[in-house]
Design a protein around this motif. Structure first.
Motif, PDB file in Angstrom:
ATOM      1  N   ASP A  28       3.948  64.667  35.999  1.00 36.72           N
ATOM      2  CA  ASP A  28       3.085  63.569  35.561  1.00 36.72           C
ATOM      3  C   ASP A  28       3.873  62.261  35.699  1.00 36.72           C
ATOM      4  N   LEU A  29       3.616  61.554  36.808  1.00 40.98           N
ATOM      5  CA  LEU A  29       4.291  60.268  37.054  1.00 40.98           C
ATOM      6  C   LEU A  29       3.426  59.125  36.545  1.00 40.98           C
ATOM      7  N   THR A  30       4.080  58.072  36.074  1.00 38.97           N
ATOM      8  CA  THR A  30       3.330  56.927  35.556  1.00 38.97           C
ATOM      9  C   THR A  30       3.971  55.617  36.009  1.00 38.97           C
ATOM     10  N   PHE A  59       4.000  52.331  34.134  1.00 43.92           N
ATOM     11  CA  PHE A  59       3.578  51.744  32.859  1.00 43.92           C
ATOM     12  C   PHE A  59       3.481  50.218  32.928  1.00 43.92           C
ATOM     13  N   VAL A  60       4.325  49.611  33.730  1.00 43.21           N
ATOM     14  CA  VAL A  60       4.370  48.149  33.738  1.00 43.21           C
ATOM     15  C   VAL A  60       3.406  47.616  34.788  1.00 43.21           C
ATOM     16  N   ASP A  71       8.208  56.127  35.202  1.00 43.38           N
ATOM     17  CA  ASP A  71       8.325  57.182  34.192  1.00 43.38           C
ATOM     18  C   ASP A  71       7.865  58.507  34.779  1.00 43.38           C
ATOM     19  N   ALA A  72       8.556  59.564  34.426  1.00 47.16           N
ATOM     20  CA  ALA A  72       8.205  60.894  34.945  1.00 47.16           C
ATOM     21  C   ALA A  72       8.415  61.950  33.870  1.00 47.16           C
ATOM     22  N   ASN A  73       7.411  62.799  33.670  1.00 47.92           N
ATOM     23  CA  ASN A  73       7.514  63.983  32.804  1.00 47.92           C
ATOM     24  C   ASN A  73       7.192  65.196  33.668  1.00 47.92           C
ATOM     25  N   ASN A 132       2.114  65.361  41.448  1.00 42.58           N
ATOM     26  CA  ASN A 132       1.463  64.308  40.673  1.00 42.58           C
ATOM     27  C   ASN A 132       0.042  64.049  41.148  1.00 42.58           C
TER      28      ASN A 132
END
Lengths: 381, 381, 381, 381
Positions: free
Chosen positions: A224-226, A228-229, A237-239, A372
């Protein structure tokens, strides 16, 4: 060969970050000297840097092609032995290839290239030429990382079951790439950084560290890549859920929006009989936990593996840090280079990341990006 | 002068400890190069070391007199600029004096000499010659030590009331000096170490750190020295009450029989409005406490003093350690040397310990030994 | 009502774990007294426990039905006011329902029930009766958890972006449930524990803590559950990706095979302008990080929220721990009970987990188990 | 005797600090109940407190004489068994003596009395009556303190050489005693606190802890007491050199002007073969260091001594804190009381500080004050 090894550098002008790290890491052990370089795509800036580094003017070049080809013309006793490549990602492949094709060994900053195709070319070229190639996944140079790897290999915690590897930073919590921050600018620019942002910049360090310490291979991921900015072009960000080839499970998370985190690469590995924990920001401590108690393993204290010992310079309690871990890669590279010259094989304890590791990192990026995008839980890696 | 500064070294054979530290610290920033040396009182060992360091044979000497006098004959463009003295304590004064008398600048390991008389001669000679002299009380080179000093100077914790400085080690918990441990052997030998054991070896670091950080002077002491290990000739433990010139009180304790302690130099300073705490083994953290809360100050994070900033090489979270703090002294020495050559004064932010600091350390040893012998509570310092 | 509140207990024989916790938590603040109980399904054991607790024989019952119905017959000035249920999960619903139906308030250990259907019945019954029901998600009782919740609610770290919540333990790293370990036996038995093992036992604490502190709701999950120990019947490890209702992302991982971990519930929350970190094993410390520096917030120090203050008993540095956090739930329950009797509403600062929270926990278990079975990445929660 | 033990309390009104601690510590394990008290020298305040504690009006007294004499008249099955004395120091001796003289056992907060003469009277009276007397040097109640004591007694670190015990606090860094702070007011008032300020309040805890853990006796001291805050009447800082009966050396320092310190009682003990470190603010961790490595010993983990085990209530990782350590003293007192009633001797593992320990603390205060006044280095203790 009883002389220092001669390094030429591509990249690393005075206002760069990683160039100065490579220079200090290369020279601090007295095995390597900087003899030439092209420090910027701007010749004036390159000259200015060369002067500040006390290089003779005629060894400061305008571009890497000139450097490689002119150095090749110099007599054996004078010309550089290897090229250190410390440019942004999109300028890794070309100088690496030209150097290898002209008989120069290479140290290259990570990631190895901008994409997987380039990485495969480098791997093929290294194999074909037989030259020495080192990729600076520098975090594997710490003595306590070596100790952790040896402990797991020797069964100190039993079969590995769970791996949690994290790399949080906070410096990109706002859109600093538009504020003149040069480091942020190229790292968040797809043209210079590649298809991944934080994932390529720091996530691949985490992947490399996890596989290096455990000796396992990641086989499946769920990511799950994001971004955010707002306004940013690449992931910050990566989970990621992980599955390993022995059945172990795990988590990899990296972030550049983790406000207040400096550079907190860390790993926890749990096996059937114990656990290990290491944090890059306190690198001389390795924690060994079991249900019977906790042991603090420290650089330089007690009976450590040969791997830990040969990567340590001073007695316990005199903290060695980031530069020294980085220098361990250069020192090991130097040992391999001298072995190469003598037609011998270096002791495998003096290891460093290879082009194959670099290719694996590129494939990891590909797999995470694919994961992703899909609605399927698991993506093979 | 657009070239590296040239260092000649006295002491520091391959099996020594501090020689390698000085060499790495000197060269890592690219400002200084090693050009010659006499690395041992045994000429064969000196030659072997010189070869391992890739020095030309003719620049490896048999004794320091030879080195200093022959280097003096070399042309300006070739001869060493300064001498680094890294021998046991009893061989500090003679090469320092000869170097200064022959126009060479000096970096000398601490303590400055074997006794106070020698130290006074050095101080006088430095003043007379005007040459640059640096004593490597290396712990003052850490950025967070600089920050602490600046904070106290600027009133961040108010008037200082209480200082606790400690330097525990455990490596001499048994009589290792008779087991072939070369480092232990000379440090516990009055002929080579001087009148003090652990007090001179590490206690003076603690004294220097306390005065450097607080800007105060110790004025009275009350000391209890002990030799805990049977058969040892010099103190291996010290507990000392302190009084400072502003009315502050304090404690200095050092030990080499503190089993399990590595190299745990640390200091706590409490003022009217706050407290500071620093530990050498986690050097990038400075803790600022008040009754309203605690703040963690970190190398590279937030608004730090110029003094902290110019002694930091890389962004936060990439731990700089012992070598880098040591290198800060050499880098500052280099800045002073170039200023000397240009007839200028260096920016005082680039400070380092001087011969005066060394003399003060010798007088501290004298005072502690006197206090230990008397039945009177307070001894002036 | 100027008397202590009277508690009857279901479960908690002398060899149980959580019964003793509830008893100490209930009585330590002097607001509640234990007046009766049925401490085991074995009447002899129940009697033995009652005697050890100095209860009169006629207030120790053979089963919860007897206790509830007989106590109901006692005069107002004597009978219990509420029932504390501290049995294994499969014996939560029945006594809870009977108590509520007979007008007794309830404190129930978590999880609220064995499954979602039962939980929904409890929620409905609580609403219908208007009685006070407290579920002991005890970790929300810590003052620094209260502080974290208040800080986030007041915008101290900006909009939340990333949440990492972890609950690793190591005590089930081997098949201890077959070795006579009573705690392990029922927790790994589907009949007594429910559909989830570690996920229900500790994972729901993590879920509850994350939502309590952030004020957010988890909306989607992607779970990987594992049974690592051969022969075990329920999950002993969980790695879960999270998505929250405001767009935040996160990770929840819990484990009972994390060798060497004690009870390390911890959480990190990163927002637009800062981050917070809390660890249950050092519960009086809350770390507030920003890119400008780190602040250590401590129980009892400085300007804390009312929520933190009213859940603290003693000055800073006198560590309050697990029992006191647990006691905060009982103390708040007592405040609500007295308000109930007075027909008033208690100040919301004295909060505790409700039946709704319990139902949410059961639904979380359902969602994770569903996610674990499917090949689709995201499962709604 | 199958009933709870009955406590009467002297002192501890609602706005006091230590009274609430004693009440919670006494009752939390279900062994003791509060049955009567005189909670203030102000009868109205005493009544108000008694009501808040749900005591019957007729068991709340106007002064301790009344309480002791009236309770004595009550039938065996009703009257209090012991008196807990939680008043300021100057009101320790009188109620203690009256209680003992009337056959009541006593728990008394430390220091035992206002001065040594009173302490000697108490010791004599305890011996004469044979009643059970417990002095609440509560810090010895922590399981890891018990473990440390057992380890040293069993030779785990060899013969002790060096002891450093510290007790810094910061709350008196300014003249808070004139701002309405009741706790500060009596502690800094010679009439109510005695001849010593911080030394008596916290320094004696440090002295007691050092002797308890090491099993050694301090034989000589050299002290430097200070009043740092202008206008204060008693010492707020102490630096003391120690010598022990086995030849060990040490340092004791306590402070109430150590800005930002909460309640940081801590001790380090170094022996011939290892060292131990414990900090009250993280009380469940005991660090065992040797030159071969460091071991973290934790409450509830691995093979601990019986002494540690019987003072622990819950599994590892569920932090027990200040109240539970304090409660261990009351629990042990209760065990001794029951043994007394049965005419038996309690197992010595259930120990607590005695009147003799209290007398020793008073003599320590005397010795430190004498040392502080003299110009001679060492004062016998």
């Amino acid at each position: 060969m009883s002389r220092k090894i001669r390094m030429g550098m591509v990249g690393g002008s005075l206002d760069a970050f990683i160039g100065g790290v490579h220079r200090r890491a290369a020279i601090m052990d007295g095995e390597i000297e900087l003899v030439c370089g092209v420090f910027s795509s701007d010749p004036a800036k390159s000259k200015e840097t060369g002067k500040a580094l006390y290089l003779p003017e005629n060894r400061v070049y305008n571009d890497f092609e000139e450097m490689i080809l002119k150095e090749k013309q110099l007599p054996e006793g004078e010309r550089m032995d290897f090229v250190a490549i410390v440019t942004p990602n999109h300028v890794h492949a070309a100088p690496t290839k030209l150097a290898l094709e002209n008989g120069f060994h290479v140290v290259c900053d990570k990631p190895i290239t901008l994409n997987t195709e380039e990485a495969e070319e480098i791997v093929a070229l290294v194999e074909k030429t037989g030259l020495v190639f080192c990729l600076t996944h520098n975090y594997t140079g710490y003595p306590m990382v070596k100790e952790a790897r040896q402990m797991i290999a020797s069964g100190a915690i039993g079969e590995v079951r769970k791996v949690i590897v994290e790399y949080p930073q906070g410096w990109l919590a706002t859109l600093v790439e538009v504020t003149g921050n040069k480091q942020a600018a190229w790292r968040t620019d797809p043209k210079r950084s590649g298809a991944a942002g934080g994932l390529g910049d720091i996530g691949t360090h985490a992947e490399n560290l996890a596989e290096y310490i455990t000796g396992l291979k990641i086989t499946q991921i769920c990511a799950d890549l994001t971004i955010f900015v707002e306004g940013r072009l690449l992931d910050d960000d990566a989970n990621i859920l992980l599955r390993f080839d022995n059945g172990a499970k795990g988590i990899l998370q990296n972030s550049q929006i983790a406000n207040g985190e400096e550079n907190d690469l860390n790993i926890r590995v749990y096996g059937e009989t114990g656990g290990l924990q290491w944090k890059q920001m306190e690198p001389n401590t390795l924690i060994h936990k079991t249900n019977q108690g906790t042991r603090i393993i420290r650089t330089g204290v007690g009976n450590l593996s040969k791997a830990a010992q040969v990567h340590t310079r001073i007695p316990a309690g005199h903290p060695e840090g980031y530069f020294e871990a980085f220098a361990n890669l250069y020192r090991n590279f130097a040992i391999h280079l001298r072995a190469y010259w003598e037609g011998k094989k270096a002791d495998p304890v003096y290891d460093f990341p290879t082009a194959q590791d670099g290719l694996r990192g590129m494939k990891f990026i590909d797999a995470v990006i694919a994961s992703n995008k899909t609605e399927t839980k698991w993506t093979d890696f």
